[in-house]
Design an enzyme around this catalytic site. Structure first.
Site, mmCIF file in Angstrom:
data_model
loop_
_atom_site.group_PDB
_atom_site.id
_atom_site.type_symbol
_atom_site.label_atom_id
_atom_site.label_comp_id
_atom_site.label_asym_id
_atom_site.label_seq_id
_atom_site.Cartn_x
_atom_site.Cartn_y
_atom_site.Cartn_z
ATOM 1 N NE ARG A 108 -39.909 72.604 29.618
ATOM 2 C CZ ARG A 108 -39.784 71.414 30.221
ATOM 3 N NH1 ARG A 108 -39.885 70.301 29.519
ATOM 4 N NH2 ARG A 108 -39.556 71.330 31.513
ATOM 5 C CG HIS A 135 -35.574 73.162 34.585
ATOM 6 N ND1 HIS A 135 -36.800 73.782 34.557
ATOM 7 C CD2 HIS A 135 -35.832 71.827 34.525
ATOM 8 C CE1 HIS A 135 -37.757 72.868 34.476
ATOM 9 N NE2 HIS A 135 -37.204 71.680 34.473
ATOM 10 C CD GLN A 138 -36.590 69.546 38.309
ATOM 11 O OE1 GLN A 138 -37.354 69.416 37.377
ATOM 12 N NE2 GLN A 138 -36.601 68.731 39.348
ATOM 13 C CG ASP A 231 -30.526 66.286 33.278
ATOM 14 O OD1 ASP A 231 -31.560 65.616 33.036
ATOM 15 O OD2 ASP A 231 -30.278 67.373 32.717
ATOM 16 C CB CYS A 272 -34.666 67.124 36.789
ATOM 17 S SG CYS A 272 -33.698 66.690 35.334
ATOM 18 N NE ARG A 317 -40.384 71.209 38.560
ATOM 19 C CZ ARG A 317 -40.386 71.191 37.227
ATOM 20 N NH1 ARG A 317 -40.161 70.092 36.565
ATOM 21 N NH2 ARG A 317 -40.567 72.312 36.531
HETATM 22 N N1 NVA Z 1 -31.329 68.661 30.675
HETATM 23 C C1 NVA Z 1 -32.662 68.173 30.424
HETATM 24 C C2 NVA Z 1 -33.576 68.547 31.546
HETATM 25 C C3 NVA Z 1 -34.986 68.023 31.423
HETATM 26 C C4 NVA Z 1 -35.866 68.406 32.556
HETATM 27 C C5 NVA Z 1 -33.162 68.750 29.110
HETATM 28 O O1 NVA Z 1 -33.003 69.954 28.889
HETATM 29 O O2 NVA Z 1 -33.684 67.994 28.297
HETATM 30 N N1 CP Z 2 -38.186 67.798 35.058
HETATM 31 C C1 CP Z 2 -38.924 68.330 34.078
HETATM 32 O O1 CP Z 2 -38.846 69.509 33.770
HETATM 33 O O2 CP Z 2 -39.746 67.447 33.474
HETATM 34 P P1 CP Z 2 -40.626 67.726 32.166
HETATM 35 O O3 CP Z 2 -39.675 67.846 31.004
HETATM 36 O O4 CP Z 2 -41.525 66.539 32.053
HETATM 37 O O5 CP Z 2 -41.386 68.994 32.362
#
Ligand code: NVA
Ligand code: CP
Length: 330
Positions: A108, A135, A138, A231, A272, A317
């Protein structure tokens, strides 16, 4: 043609065809059933995986950890800042080192280019646990949740409200286009997805029976929707300085009771997570003090209301990530 994903990376849904996505969803359903009845499934005992996080996480990290352990594997977690990667060691060298010790690597981080570079050099499967652009794990959880709630995917109407050019907006448009879902991004034009990706998804949708629509009109966007999704307005890695302009442009796109009433009466609400639907977080309180907003992308009423399926998504997930691990490492 039988599907075989052994040895494959999982970097973005664009790399997978509809049959392969279908296979992963069916596999996830099987794993969910096994977990429910308590049947052990340590099919990957003896293998080890490493989880490399350059951004924080709750769901993705825990899903990879529990899925890996349920499958009998050893799991190493490297948190943001605790490895040499980036500061003292290049992505390429890190990939070569980890690839000699582990059977698979989750990453990540920031640009999609980084996870692609990791995959090019690791020699073992690499799974994208979120980048600025996509992502994909997800998406599997979201598709599984929609199918569980609606009994099908193809032909449904799906509307995404908010920053439609972030990792979630991009990924959901691809996921819908692959699976024959009618996708609408409802956002100010400045936050529409990139035209090249829209074009790619329109081509995919032509083959799958779906469609891609972009609109600034919240009423038109929500009308007839089976699924309403949103989101957070500012994603991980973006500077705090963008909050003010993002709030200004996205406030009209908050998912609240009025928006849900435009959609089909049996529409579901998805997110998400994490979500700013109240002031019970540090950032939520800061935004309230600075801008007087108590709820952001979704009202607390909708988030906690009967149409919300956000915690089913979160659980899924784990089942879907287990499917990805098993399919690529078996
Ligand atoms: N768009 C958000 C998604 C988190 C799961 C981020 O990148 O922070
Ligand atoms: N939805 C998601 O990816 O959550 P986290 O940032 O907690 O992993």
């Amino acid at each position: 043609m039988p599907v075989n994903l052994s040895g494959r990376n999982f970097l973005k849904l664009l790399d997978f065809n509809t049959a392969e996505i279908r296979y992963l969803l069916d596999l996830a359903k099987n794993f969910k059933d096994l977990k429910r009845v308590g049947t052990p499934h340590r099919y990957l005992a003896g293998k080890n995986i490493v989880l490399l996080f350059e951004k924080t996480s709750t769901r993705t990290r825990c899903s990879f950890e529990v899925a890996g352990m349920d499958l009998g594997m050893g799991v190493t977690y490297l948190d943001p800042g605790s490895s040499q990667m980036g500061k003292k060691e290049s992505i390429r060298d890190t990939a070569k080192v980890l690839g000699r010790m582990y059977d698979g690597i989750e990453y990540r981080g920031f640009s999609q280019k980084l996870v692609e570079e990791l995959a090019d050099n690791a020699g073992v499967p690499v799974w994208n646990g979120l980048t600025d652009d996509f992502h994909p794990t997800q998406m599997l959880a979201d598709l599984l949740t929609i199918e569980e709630k609606k009994g099908r995917l193809s032909g449904l109407h799906f509307t995404y409200f908010g920053d439609a050019r972030n990792n979630m907006g991009n990924s959901l448009m691809v996921a819908c286009a692959k699976m024959g879902i009618h996708f609408t991004a409802c956002a100010p034009e400045t936050l529409f997805p990139a035209p090249e990706l829209v074009e790619t998804c329109r081509q995919l949708a032509m083959q799958s029976g779906g469609s891609v629509t972009l609109t600034e009109d919240v009423h038109a966007g929500a009308a007839n929707a089976d699924v309403i999704y949103t989101d957070i307005w500012v994603s991980m890695g973006e500077p705090d300085s963008v909050w003010e302009s993002r709030i200004r442009s996205l406030q009209p796109y908050q998912v609240n009771r009025k928006i849900m009433e435009f959609a089909k009466p049996d529409a579901i609400f998805m997110h998400c997570l994490p979500s700013f639907h109240d002031t019970e977080t540090t950032i939520g309180r800061e935004i309230e003090q600075k801008f007087g907003l108590c709820e952001m992308e979704v009202s607390d009423e909708v988030f906690n209301g009967p149409q919300s399926v956000v915690f089913d998504q979160a659980e899924n997930r784990m089942h879907t990530i287990k499917a990805v691990l098993y399919a690529t490492l078996r």
